[in-house]
Design a protein around this motif. Structure first.
Motif, PDB file in Angstrom:
ATOM      1  N   TYR A 154       2.857 -14.042  -6.083  1.00 52.47           N
ATOM      2  CA  TYR A 154       4.014 -13.535  -5.350  1.00 52.47           C
ATOM      3  C   TYR A 154       4.861 -12.683  -6.298  1.00 52.47           C
ATOM      4  O   TYR A 154       5.180 -13.084  -7.413  1.00 52.47           O
ATOM      5  CB  TYR A 154       4.849 -14.683  -4.759  1.00 52.47           C
ATOM      6  N   VAL A 155       5.191 -11.488  -5.840  1.00 46.59           N
ATOM      7  CA  VAL A 155       5.978 -10.544  -6.629  1.00 46.59           C
ATOM      8  C   VAL A 155       7.451 -10.756  -6.309  1.00 46.59           C
ATOM      9  O   VAL A 155       7.845 -10.824  -5.150  1.00 46.59           O
ATOM     10  CB  VAL A 155       5.573  -9.090  -6.308  1.00 46.59           C
ATOM     11  N   HIS A 156       8.261 -10.857  -7.345  1.00 46.33           N
ATOM     12  CA  HIS A 156       9.697 -11.042  -7.146  1.00 46.33           C
ATOM     13  C   HIS A 156      10.425 -10.574  -8.388  1.00 46.33           C
ATOM     14  O   HIS A 156       9.988 -10.811  -9.512  1.00 46.33           O
ATOM     15  CB  HIS A 156      10.025 -12.517  -6.862  1.00 46.33           C
ATOM     16  N   GLY A 157      11.553  -9.906  -8.179  1.00 51.20           N
ATOM     17  CA  GLY A 157      12.339  -9.466  -9.320  1.00 51.20           C
ATOM     18  C   GLY A 157      11.527  -8.642 -10.297  1.00 51.20           C
ATOM     19  O   GLY A 157      10.838  -7.704  -9.919  1.00 51.20           O
ATOM     20  N   PHE A 158      11.586  -9.036 -11.572  1.00 52.81           N
ATOM     21  CA  PHE A 158      10.861  -8.335 -12.627  1.00 52.81           C
ATOM     22  C   PHE A 158       9.543  -9.033 -12.968  1.00 52.81           C
ATOM     23  O   PHE A 158       8.947  -8.767 -14.008  1.00 52.81           O
ATOM     24  CB  PHE A 158      11.707  -8.263 -13.903  1.00 52.81           C
ATOM     25  N   PHE A 215       4.033  -2.746  -8.485  1.00 47.60           N
ATOM     26  CA  PHE A 215       4.195  -4.014  -7.774  1.00 47.60           C
ATOM     27  C   PHE A 215       5.329  -3.969  -6.752  1.00 47.60           C
ATOM     28  O   PHE A 215       5.286  -4.683  -5.746  1.00 47.60           O
ATOM     29  CB  PHE A 215       4.366  -5.147  -8.778  1.00 47.60           C
ATOM     30  N   ASN A 216       6.334  -3.133  -6.983  1.00 47.30           N
ATOM     31  CA  ASN A 216       7.363  -2.927  -5.953  1.00 47.30           C
ATOM     32  C   ASN A 216       6.748  -2.310  -4.705  1.00 47.30           C
ATOM     33  O   ASN A 216       7.170  -2.591  -3.583  1.00 47.30           O
ATOM     34  CB  ASN A 216       8.484  -2.033  -6.480  1.00 47.30           C
ATOM     35  N   GLN A 217       5.750  -1.462  -4.902  1.00 47.76           N
ATOM     36  CA  GLN A 217       5.072  -0.846  -3.776  1.00 47.76           C
ATOM     37  C   GLN A 217       4.354  -1.910  -2.938  1.00 47.76           C
ATOM     38  O   GLN A 217       4.308  -1.813  -1.698  1.00 47.76           O
ATOM     39  CB  GLN A 217       4.061   0.199  -4.266  1.00 47.76           C
TER      40      GLN A 217
END
Length: 267
Positions: free
Chosen positions: A140-144, A121-123
């Motif tokens: 939406y991806v954020h943090g962990f 997901f960081n990618q």
């Protein structure tokens, strides 16, 4: 349900309610103590004393305004009386989180790192794909976490990405928001007013009842809370991940892997 706030102006220390009077405040009401000029310098001392004495209350000492906000938290008895409800919520949270993650993985044709989903997901963030929509859900991806917000029902869930394939970690704040936004739970059998503080008490009491349990994450010194009655999955520690990646890198003649640099916590 919204709380009613009672405002009490404090001109002298003698006007501060006793511990017994505060203890009798129902959960659906809040008390705001507004300190006037002559006693403003005692506000922090008084607030800290109330924090030490009233363990079942949230005591908010305002950093700017001359006020203290007092709210009763959910009680151990209320949690115990509703333990079956909270256990089912936790099971539902885990199931929905897993379903949404795999729907997103399939839609975006991702190769999920099952040992460490955060890598995958960081990618997405690096590729500017960290936000979007899948079916009726905005993600939406954020943090962990990867957050999902249903545009039709308003249901809200944050799915953890640092517990391997365990997607049921119950962050106190996120768990409360999930419960309050889920239509099928309404009307709630017990109100949750303070999302984080009430959520934390729910988790702690459910752990003591054996309904929830603590788990370690992929990240050092980071822990989670999950429902006990579940199909358990293995969660590798960051040391296990470093060892695994280093063995792979050695075979491919790549530099030694640094886990903390990898997740962006070290340069």
């Amino acid at each position: 349900m919204n709380r009613t706030t009672d405002i009490l102006k404090i001109k002298s220390v003698e006007q501060i309610p006793t511990l017994e009077q505060i203890g009798a405040i129902p959960r659906e009401r809040k008390l705001k103590l507004v300190f006037e000029r002559g006693v403003q310098n005692q506000r922090e001392r008084i607030g800290q004393n109330l924090k030490n004495q009233l363990l079942d209350f949230q005591i908010g000492i305002h950093t700017i305004e001359p006020e203290i906000n007092i709210a009763k938290l959910i009680t151990d008895k209320e949690i115990e009386d509703n333990q079956d409800f909270f256990e089912q919520c936790a099971k539902d949270y885990r199931q929905l989180g897993e379903e949404l993650i795999y729907k997103l993985v399939d839609k975006l044709e991702l190769k999920l790192n099952k040992e460490f989903p955060l890598e995958t997901f960081n990618q997405l963030i690096r590729e500017d794909r960290g936000k979007g929509k899948i079916e009726n859900w905005k993600y939406y991806v954020h943090g962990f976490h990867c957050g999902f917000d249903n545009v039709e029902t308003g249901q809200y869930i944050e799915v953890p990405l640092v517990f391997g394939q365990e997607f049921g970690d119950l962050d106190p704040y996120f768990f409360s928001k999930y419960i309050k936004s889920t239509i099928k739970y309404k009307p709630l059998p017990i109100e949750i007013y303070e999302d984080y503080a009430d959520g934390l008490k729910i988790n702690e009491k459910m752990i003591s009842l054996g309904k929830f349990e603590k788990i370690s994450s992929n990240v050092g010194n980071h822990y989670g809370t999950v429902v006990s009655d579940r199909q358990k999955v293995e969660i590798k520690s960051y040391l296990d991940l470093e060892k695994m990646y280093n063995e792979q890198n050695k075979q491919n003649e790549k530099p030694k892997f640094n886990f903390w640099k990898f997740i962006g916590l070290k340069k």
